[in-house]
Design a protein around this motif. Structure first.
Motif, short mmCIF file in Angstrom:
data_model
loop_
_atom_site.label_atom_id
_atom_site.label_comp_id
_atom_site.label_asym_id
_atom_site.label_seq_id
_atom_site.Cartn_x
_atom_site.Cartn_y
_atom_site.Cartn_z
N ILE A 264 -3.92 -38.90 29.48
CA ILE A 264 -4.46 -39.95 28.40
C ILE A 264 -4.87 -39.02 27.44
O ILE A 264 -5.55 -37.98 27.61
N PHE A 265 -5.01 -39.79 26.26
CA PHE A 265 -5.61 -38.81 25.01
C PHE A 265 -6.09 -40.00 23.95
O PHE A 265 -5.89 -41.07 23.90
N GLU A 266 -7.05 -39.40 23.10
CA GLU A 266 -7.31 -40.38 21.73
C GLU A 266 -7.10 -39.47 20.57
O GLU A 266 -7.00 -38.19 20.77
N GLY A 267 -7.24 -39.92 19.45
CA GLY A 267 -7.20 -39.41 18.09
C GLY A 267 -8.34 -40.04 17.37
O GLY A 267 -8.32 -41.29 17.02
N MET A 268 -9.20 -39.29 16.72
CA MET A 268 -10.15 -39.52 15.77
C MET A 268 -10.55 -38.26 14.87
O MET A 268 -10.04 -37.36 15.11
N LYS A 269 -11.26 -38.58 13.86
CA LYS A 269 -11.59 -37.72 12.86
C LYS A 269 -12.93 -37.53 12.74
O LYS A 269 -13.95 -38.78 12.41
N ALA A 270 -13.48 -36.27 12.13
CA ALA A 270 -14.57 -36.09 11.43
C ALA A 270 -14.54 -35.88 10.03
O ALA A 270 -13.59 -35.04 9.62
N TYR A 271 -15.63 -36.54 9.10
CA TYR A 271 -15.09 -36.24 7.84
C TYR A 271 -16.36 -35.65 7.31
O TYR A 271 -17.68 -35.98 7.70
N LEU A 272 -16.36 -34.84 6.06
CA LEU A 272 -17.52 -34.38 5.31
C LEU A 272 -17.71 -35.14 4.17
O LEU A 272 -16.93 -35.41 3.36
#
Length: 355
Positions: free
Chosen positions: A67-75
């Motif tokens: 299983i997996f997830e997808g997310m993001k980090a932003y500046l």
């Protein structure tokens, strides 16, 4: 709180220059943690990014225990790094884990693993507009014996990738092929509501067929009657029909998208009618033919909002909103990306600063 052992890379890699694409480059480090039945989660560590040893008999390789997830980090413009709704990702990972008989992970441990790794590799967060640091948490079953059964040993990992736009078109409207032959592995009671690799592997044949014909993705119909709209590509989908935003209801075969959930909340707060219900392909075609389909778009972490400018079904093309991005699509994109990047004040407690 996790006791994370950190082993830093001896020689940091050069940062990529030019167009980033999606998922092509990876940062210096990765997070790993093991699970053993009778012990629980243990040995949390951050190590240099690289290959991992696996038994040829690993349950992930033979039975798709993954299983997996997808997310993001932003500046942000202030130089802060922040995540968007990470607790929602943690909860959804556990929902996927429960369905595939993988061990659930405490939500706080998930978030701590992600924030610690992102903080260590924060110099990899790209600075150009429209870019971000993609975060891929995933879990694999790693029993070293053949036989279909619940997982006794598992590995949880997090890797990071600086990315640009998911689609080469960026925010320009894409063309979608309505798929009538292949279906997602997503019947009611199945794994459609999870983020597991098998769902995506089964979608690639139709996606390749669409690509060869010059279309960006496919519109999926339900696996049983093949008449109800479910998702578009790997995204949730929304339609603005005669002033109302309509999106397929979560009936167990559709991923409960975090961007989808955010869009619905924004629309409801602003008084725009939203309906979560089953919608047939015939209803969509009728709206295309009589002009009541005003906008259509996909929602997901990778692209955020992907406007749809054209549907193709049985060789016939239907143009949506003159092939241009609509007002609601644009507004949702601006609002969500504004919150993610810190340009718009977060009044909903959706962001988490990494520090």
């Amino acid at each position: 709180m996790l006791d994370i052992k950190i082993t830093k890379i001896e020689t940091p890699k050069a940062k990529p220059t030019g167009a980033l694409g999606f998922g092509k480059y990876f940062t210096d480090h990765m997070f790993m943690m093991d699970f053993d039945e009778g012990i629980g989660w243990h040995d949390a560590r951050i190590i240099p990014y690289g290959p991992i040893p696996m038994s040829p008999a690993s349950s992930a390789l033979h039975y798709g225990a993954e299983i997996f997830e997808g997310m993001k980090a932003y500046l942000t413009k202030e130089g802060k790094v922040q995540l968007f709704r990470p607790y929602e990702n943690a909860k959804r990972l556990n929902s996927s884990a429960e369905r595939l008989c993988l061990p659930e992970l405490p939500v706080e441990d998930f978030v701590e693993a992600v924030t610690t790794l992102v903080n260590l590799d924060r110099d990899w967060v790209p600075t150009e507009p429209g870019t971000s640091l993609y975060v891929r948490p995933f879990m694999i079953g790693d029993d070293h014996s053949l036989g279909v059964h619940g997982v006794h040993h598992a590995i949880f990992m997090v890797i990071l990738s600086p990315v640009g736009s998911y689609y080469k078109e960026g925010l320009n409207p894409v063309s979608i092929l309505i798929e009538r032959d292949d279906v997602r592995v997503a019947g009611k009671g199945g794994t459609g509501y999870t983020k597991c690799g098998g769902n995506y592997a089964a979608s690639t044949r139709a996606g390749k067929k669409a690509e060869l014909k010059g279309y960006s993705q496919v519109l999926w119909l339900d696996a049983v009657e093949r008449k109800y709209i479910e998702e578009v590509g790997s995204m949730n989908v929304m339609f603005k029909i005669n002033g109302e935003v309509v999106t397929p209801a979560l009936v167990g075969s559709i991923l409960p998208g975090i961007t989808r959930k955010s869009c619905i909340q924004i629309l409801q707060e602003e008084g725009i009618p939203v309906s979560e219900r089953r919608i047939t392909v015939d209803e969509l075609l009728k709206a295309l033919e009589d002009g009541t389909l005003e906008e259509a778009w996909g929602t997901g972490t990778a692209a955020v909002i992907s406007p749809i400018g054209k549907f193709v079904v049985d060789g016939k093309e239907f143009v949506v909103n003159n092939g241009e991005i609509g007002k609601v699509s644009q507004h949702l994109y601006d609002e969500i990306t504004g919150i993610q990047s810190g340009k718009i004040k977060d009044t909903r407690d959706w962001t988490l600063e990494v520090k």
